[in-house]
Design a protein around this motif. Structure first.
Motif, PDB file in Angstrom:
ATOM      1  N   PHE A  14     -30.400 -11.962  97.300  1.00 56.86           N
ATOM      2  CA  PHE A  14     -30.375 -11.418  98.480  1.00 56.86           C
ATOM      3  C   PHE A  14     -29.721 -12.296  99.783  1.00 56.86           C
ATOM      4  N   GLY A  15     -28.977 -11.634 100.625  1.00 54.64           N
ATOM      5  CA  GLY A  15     -28.365 -12.258 101.784  1.00 54.64           C
ATOM      6  C   GLY A  15     -26.851 -12.600 101.485  1.00 54.64           C
ATOM      7  N   ASP A  16     -26.742 -12.664 100.139  1.00 55.59           N
ATOM      8  CA  ASP A  16     -25.112 -12.825  99.787  1.00 55.59           C
ATOM      9  C   ASP A  16     -24.298 -11.691  99.913  1.00 55.59           C
ATOM     10  N   ALA A  17     -23.077 -12.112 100.315  1.00 57.92           N
ATOM     11  CA  ALA A  17     -21.921 -10.979 100.144  1.00 57.92           C
ATOM     12  C   ALA A  17     -21.979 -10.181  98.741  1.00 57.92           C
ATOM     13  N   ASN A  18     -21.722  -9.122  98.715  1.00 54.06           N
ATOM     14  CA  ASN A  18     -21.480  -8.454  97.426  1.00 54.06           C
ATOM     15  C   ASN A  18     -20.183  -9.291  96.601  1.00 54.06           C
ATOM     16  N   PRO A  19     -20.513  -9.192  95.412  1.00 54.30           N
ATOM     17  CA  PRO A  19     -19.309  -9.761  94.814  1.00 54.30           C
ATOM     18  C   PRO A  19     -18.284  -8.513  94.524  1.00 54.30           C
ATOM     19  N   ALA A  20     -17.238  -9.167  93.894  1.00 48.87           N
ATOM     20  CA  ALA A  20     -15.967  -7.991  93.740  1.00 48.87           C
ATOM     21  C   ALA A  20     -16.546  -6.931  92.836  1.00 48.87           C
ATOM     22  N   LEU A  21     -16.439  -5.842  93.012  1.00 42.68           N
ATOM     23  CA  LEU A  21     -16.824  -4.733  92.243  1.00 42.68           C
ATOM     24  C   LEU A  21     -15.438  -4.092  91.077  1.00 42.68           C
ATOM     25  N   THR A  22     -15.789  -4.556  89.821  1.00 46.21           N
ATOM     26  CA  THR A  22     -14.630  -4.477  88.937  1.00 46.21           C
ATOM     27  C   THR A  22     -14.962  -3.406  88.025  1.00 46.21           C
ATOM     28  N   PHE A  23     -13.788  -2.844  87.138  1.00 44.67           N
ATOM     29  CA  PHE A  23     -14.186  -1.755  86.349  1.00 44.67           C
ATOM     30  C   PHE A  23     -13.330  -1.857  85.026  1.00 44.67           C
ATOM     31  N   THR A  24     -13.694  -1.311  84.042  1.00 45.72           N
ATOM     32  CA  THR A  24     -12.879  -1.529  82.879  1.00 45.72           C
ATOM     33  C   THR A  24     -12.436  -0.101  82.378  1.00 45.72           C
ATOM     34  N   TYR A  25     -11.032   0.037  81.919  1.00 45.96           N
ATOM     35  CA  TYR A  25     -10.662   1.500  81.501  1.00 45.96           C
ATOM     36  C   TYR A  25     -10.967   1.450  79.859  1.00 45.96           C
ATOM     37  N   GLY A  26     -11.129   2.798  79.624  1.00 39.67           N
ATOM     38  CA  GLY A  26     -11.185   3.122  78.190  1.00 39.67           C
ATOM     39  C   GLY A  26      -9.879   2.960  77.623  1.00 39.67           C
ATOM     40  N   SER A  27      -9.605   3.745  76.670  1.00 39.59           N
ATOM     41  CA  SER A  27      -8.366   3.864  75.714  1.00 39.59           C
ATOM     42  C   SER A  27      -7.058   4.879  76.619  1.00 39.59           C
ATOM     43  N   PHE A  28      -6.035   4.334  76.900  1.00 40.98           N
ATOM     44  CA  PHE A  28      -4.925   5.211  77.417  1.00 40.98           C
ATOM     45  C   PHE A  28      -4.064   5.702  76.106  1.00 40.98           C
ATOM     46  N   VAL A  29      -3.439   6.744  76.345  1.00 41.68           N
ATOM     47  CA  VAL A  29      -2.460   7.410  75.459  1.00 41.68           C
ATOM     48  C   VAL A  29      -1.160   6.466  75.283  1.00 41.68           C
ATOM     49  N   GLY A  30      -1.050   6.015  73.922  1.00 44.38           N
ATOM     50  CA  GLY A  30       0.175   5.474  73.546  1.00 44.38           C
ATOM     51  C   GLY A  30       0.181   3.968  74.118  1.00 44.38           C
ATOM     52  N   SER A  31       1.277   3.848  74.780  1.00 45.71           N
ATOM     53  CA  SER A  31       1.287   2.479  75.511  1.00 45.71           C
ATOM     54  C   SER A  31       1.217   2.507  76.958  1.00 45.71           C
ATOM     55  N   GLU A  32       0.505   3.405  77.521  1.00 46.49           N
ATOM     56  CA  GLU A  32       0.298   3.910  78.680  1.00 46.49           C
ATOM     57  C   GLU A  32      -0.730   2.655  79.295  1.00 46.49           C
ATOM     58  N   SER A  33      -0.953   2.669  80.700  1.00 47.05           N
ATOM     59  CA  SER A  33      -1.990   1.546  81.348  1.00 47.05           C
ATOM     60  C   SER A  33      -2.041   2.386  82.534  1.00 47.05           C
ATOM     61  N   GLU A  34      -2.904   1.654  83.415  1.00 46.74           N
ATOM     62  CA  GLU A  34      -3.419   2.060  84.668  1.00 46.74           C
ATOM     63  C   GLU A  34      -2.074   2.193  85.630  1.00 46.74           C
ATOM     64  N   THR A  35      -1.039   1.545  85.079  1.00 48.20           N
ATOM     65  CA  THR A  35       0.194   1.540  86.077  1.00 48.20           C
ATOM     66  C   THR A  35       0.549   3.158  86.187  1.00 48.20           C
ATOM     67  N   ASP A  36       0.196   3.907  84.896  1.00 50.00           N
ATOM     68  CA  ASP A  36       0.627   5.274  84.872  1.00 50.00           C
ATOM     69  C   ASP A  36      -0.318   6.288  85.745  1.00 50.00           C
ATOM     70  N   LEU A  37      -1.183   5.516  86.364  1.00 51.58           N
ATOM     71  CA  LEU A  37      -1.931   6.440  87.203  1.00 51.58           C
ATOM     72  C   LEU A  37      -1.573   6.940  88.274  1.00 51.58           C
ATOM     73  N   THR A  38      -1.695   8.065  89.057  1.00 47.75           N
ATOM     74  CA  THR A  38      -1.344   8.295  90.466  1.00 47.75           C
ATOM     75  C   THR A  38      -2.076   7.512  91.221  1.00 47.75           C
ATOM     76  N   THR A  39      -3.472   7.382  91.251  1.00 44.77           N
ATOM     77  CA  THR A  39      -4.322   6.581  92.220  1.00 44.77           C
ATOM     78  C   THR A  39      -5.559   6.100  91.094  1.00 44.77           C
ATOM     79  N   GLU A  40      -5.539   4.529  91.330  1.00 43.92           N
ATOM     80  CA  GLU A  40      -6.591   4.080  90.572  1.00 43.92           C
ATOM     81  C   GLU A  40      -8.142   4.430  91.201  1.00 43.92           C
ATOM     82  N   PRO A  41      -9.162   4.399  90.483  1.00 43.75           N
ATOM     83  CA  PRO A  41     -10.343   4.760  91.073  1.00 43.75           C
ATOM     84  C   PRO A  41     -10.803   3.411  91.827  1.00 43.75           C
TER      85      PRO A  41
END
Length: 295
Positions: A226-253
């Motif tokens: 309580f009283g502290d600033a929120n920590p960085a809110l992070t997330f984890t991706y499941g499996s992409f197709v082939g060798s794709e990654s988050e760089t292949d998304l138009t916009t990250e969540p």
């Protein structure tokens, strides 16, 4: 007349009865004043009449049995007809079901008659290319990331069917193997261009729908006091197709929570939103921000 099957004589009038030769004898039997004359013979030759017989033109397609080969008679003498012939002609051709497209003569032979000689006129059998039909069933929807699959269209000619894809950003075709390239829809066209014996087939189109792949994005759990600033809110991706990654998304969540520094201790959902991609649909899994009592 010596042969009444060739000619008859009535008075001085000769009537032709049939072809052949006959001896016409002129005689005078004499009277009170004249002795009988020496008869005089002359041979009368009656040539056969010319009867034209024309083979009728016919047409068929490659692979079909020959049609009936017919013919037409020209003019007979008087009321005579084909029934007055000894033997009617027959029509024939060198073509059969396996003959390649083209023109083939229909010839006549074998006619016989006492009173006719035959003038045969050939006909033509025109063999055209055979039509062919492609069978190409509707395509089931697939998902981006699915393995290559094989198309199963065929032609009743037995010739190999070829395929094209209208949108190469969705799917490509090599031979009869489809490779998924991206989500969307494309028209797969099955065609057969024909050959020496078969005309080109009417192409058949089927729409292939490629659904977006499901991409799970999970918000990482976090904790603070309580009283502290929120920590960085992070997330984890499941499996992409082939060798794709988050760089292949138009916009990250992006991740967000209703909690802030003033939020009382407790659990607060970390939610995800805003992701965009041509080939993915997003499955968001919330995380938890646990706010503890401050020391």
């Amino acid at each position: 007349s010596s042969d009444l099957s060739v000619a008859t004589v009535s008075g001085s009038t000769v009537t032709i009865v049939g072809a052949g030769s006959t001896t016409i004898t002129a005689s005078q039997g004499g009277d009170t004043n004249y002795a009988a004359a020496t008869s005089v013979d002359q041979v009368l030759t009656v040539d056969q009449a010319n009867l034209t017989v024309t083979a009728d033109d016919q047409a068929k397609n490659f692979g079909d049995a020959n049609p009936a080969l017919t013919f037409t008679y020209g003019s007979f003498v008087g009321s005579e007809s084909a029934t007055d012939l000894t033997t009617e002609p027959t029509a024939s051709t060198s073509a059969d079901a396996s003959s390649v497209p083209g023109d083939y003569a229909i010839t006549l032979s074998g006619g016989a008659a006492d009173n006719y000689t035959f003038n045969y006129v050939d006909g033509n059998l025109a063999i055209a290319k055979q039509s062919q039909t492609i069978t190409f069933n509707a395509l089931s929807a697939v998902t981006y990331g699915d393995a290559d699959f094989t198309l199963s269209g065929n032609s009743d000619s037995g010739l190999t069917v070829s395929y094209t894809s209208s949108d190469l950003t969705v799917a490509t075709v090599s031979g009869n193997t489809v490779t998924i390239v991206g989500a969307g829809s494309t028209t797969i066209t099955a065609s057969q261009g024909g050959d020496t014996n078969y005309a080109a087939a009417t192409s058949v189109d089927q729409v292939l729908t490629v659904d977006q792949a499901n991409l799970t994005v999970t918000a990482d759990d976090q904790a603070k006091n309580f009283g502290d600033a929120n920590p960085a809110l992070t997330f984890t991706y499941g499996s992409f197709v082939g060798s794709e990654s988050e760089t292949d998304l138009t916009t990250e969540p992006t991740a967000s929570t209703s909690a802030d520094a003033s939020s009382v201790p407790g659990d607060y959902a970390i939610t995800l939103s805003g992701g965009a991609a041509d080939n993915y649909t997003f499955n968001y899994v919330d995380g938890n921000l646990a706010v503890a009592k401050q020391s």
